[in-house]
Design a protein around this motif. Structure first.
Motif, short mmCIF file in Angstrom:
data_model
loop_
_atom_site.label_atom_id
_atom_site.label_comp_id
_atom_site.label_asym_id
_atom_site.label_seq_id
_atom_site.Cartn_x
_atom_site.Cartn_y
_atom_site.Cartn_z
N ILE A 230 36.20 35.60 47.17
CA ILE A 230 36.66 36.74 47.95
C ILE A 230 38.18 36.66 48.09
N PRO A 231 38.93 37.72 47.78
CA PRO A 231 40.38 37.70 47.98
C PRO A 231 40.73 37.42 49.45
N ALA A 232 41.84 36.72 49.67
CA ALA A 232 42.19 36.26 51.01
C ALA A 232 42.30 37.39 52.02
N ALA A 233 42.77 38.56 51.57
CA ALA A 233 42.98 39.67 52.50
C ALA A 233 41.72 40.53 52.71
N ASP A 255 43.96 36.67 44.91
CA ASP A 255 43.12 37.56 44.11
C ASP A 255 41.68 37.10 44.05
N GLY A 256 41.35 36.04 44.76
CA GLY A 256 39.98 35.52 44.78
C GLY A 256 39.63 34.61 43.63
N LEU A 257 40.57 34.36 42.71
CA LEU A 257 40.23 33.65 41.48
C LEU A 257 40.85 32.26 41.38
N ASP A 258 41.42 31.74 42.46
CA ASP A 258 42.06 30.43 42.39
C ASP A 258 41.09 29.34 41.94
N VAL A 259 39.90 29.31 42.52
CA VAL A 259 38.95 28.26 42.17
C VAL A 259 38.34 28.53 40.79
N VAL A 260 38.21 29.80 40.42
CA VAL A 260 37.76 30.12 39.06
C VAL A 260 38.72 29.53 38.03
#
Length: 318
Positions: A230-233, A255-260
């Motif tokens: 989930i994006p932070a905002a 953007d929700g994709l850091d861990v991806v």
């Protein structure tokens, strides 16, 4: 518990304090007077409907089943027969209904969550596995079953309750399954589930996602993850998610994709040539994830829909 007579409710369900309660539309729910199973279920459904619960009938039957130690199907059958319910059961049910009406997750109240063939322990601190993830893990299970290797290796990064890893281990008993969980809050739940399922081919590791399974580099056939995406905002719509699921399991950076991105890079070290990566994600993230994976060097990234026809899973080949 199975021999217990059927009944439920108190507190807005207690006949001494609330023989009837008002709904938001002005109707009256005579919950306290409910003595038969059918009327009792109807009263709980009305209470949960007023609270905005998405599936009040399902939750009412499951809460009653939890109190009576009966299956949902058995509760439905007893409701059709309209058996009598005793005061003890109604008293036990009352606080559970009140908690669910505050939007506390049903799984936190019962202490368990169903996932494929498993019943898992869950509660505060661990992400509650969702039905849509059952279709995600199917891609990993299919890939493991298709391999000619005698003991294919699978890794689940960020296992949470252990749902994905344990499903793979139970359904593909020839596989060796490694599960990694880094959260100190979630890990006790994971450990409990691994101990209770007791799959001999599953190993749980408490460590960081990047290096906990470095010893498996170049040997993994299937890597799967349901990362925070989930994006932070963004603000989750459901109170059950927004208020009760751990933030570390929900939010994946701007953007929700850091861990991806982390999983993709770790996967390049771990996965053998021809091995498979399986990622769960939000319904609007498929394009971005396919681009990300292709840029990292994964082949044939493809996004798949879940049973509600929403993009849910992206797979790729090493």
């Amino acid at each position: 518990m199975a021999s217990r007579k059927l009944a439920i409710i108190s507190s807005p369900l207690d006949p001494k304090t609330a023989a009837s309660t008002s709904s938001t539309d002005g109707s009256r729910h005579n919950e306290g007077a409910a003595t038969g199973m059918r009327a009792l279920v109807e009263a709980v459904v009305a209470r949960l409907t007023d609270a905005g619960i998405p599936d009040p009938q399902v939750d009412a039957e499951l809460l009653l089943g939890h109190v009576l130690n009966e299956s949902r199907g058995r509760v439905q059958a007893l409701s059709i027969m309209d058996v009598a319910v005793d005061d003890d059961a109604r008293t036990a049910l009352a606080p559970l209904v009140a908690r669910r009406a505050t939007r506390e997750p049903l799984q936190h109240i019962t202490g368990t969550a169903a996932f494929r063939s498993l019943t898992l322990n869950v509660g505060p601190g661990v992400f509650v596995p969702r039905p849509e993830t059952e279709s995600v893990v199917q891609f990993a299970i299919d890939a493991l079953r298709a391999l000619p290797a005698a003991e294919p290796v699978a890794v689940d990064l960020g296992t949470g309750s252990g749902a994905i890893a344990l499903a793979m281990a139970v359904e593909v008993p020839t596989a060796r399954v490694y599960a990694v969980e880094m959260s100190d809050d979630a890990f006790p739940w994971t450990r409990r589930n691994f101990d209770e399922v007791a799959a001999p081919n599953a190993e749980l590791i408490h460590g960081d996602l990047e290096h906990a399974v470095d010893h498996l580099a170049g040997t993994v056939n299937v890597l799967i993850s349901n990362p925070p995406y989930i994006p932070a905002a963004a603000i989750p719509r459901d109170p059950e998610v927004r208020l009760f699921d751990p933030e570390v399991a929900l939010y994946g950076g701007e953007d929700g994709l850091d861990v991806v991105r982390t999983v993709s890079q770790v996967g390049l070290r771990l996965v053998v040539q021809g091995g498979v990566l399986v990622l769960e994600h939000g319904e609007l993230q498929g394009d971005a994830i396919r681009t990300l994976l292709a840029q990292d060097g994964w082949r044939s990234p493809e996004t798949h829909k879940d049973l509600t026809y929403r993009d849910r899973t992206t797979t790729a080949i090493r």
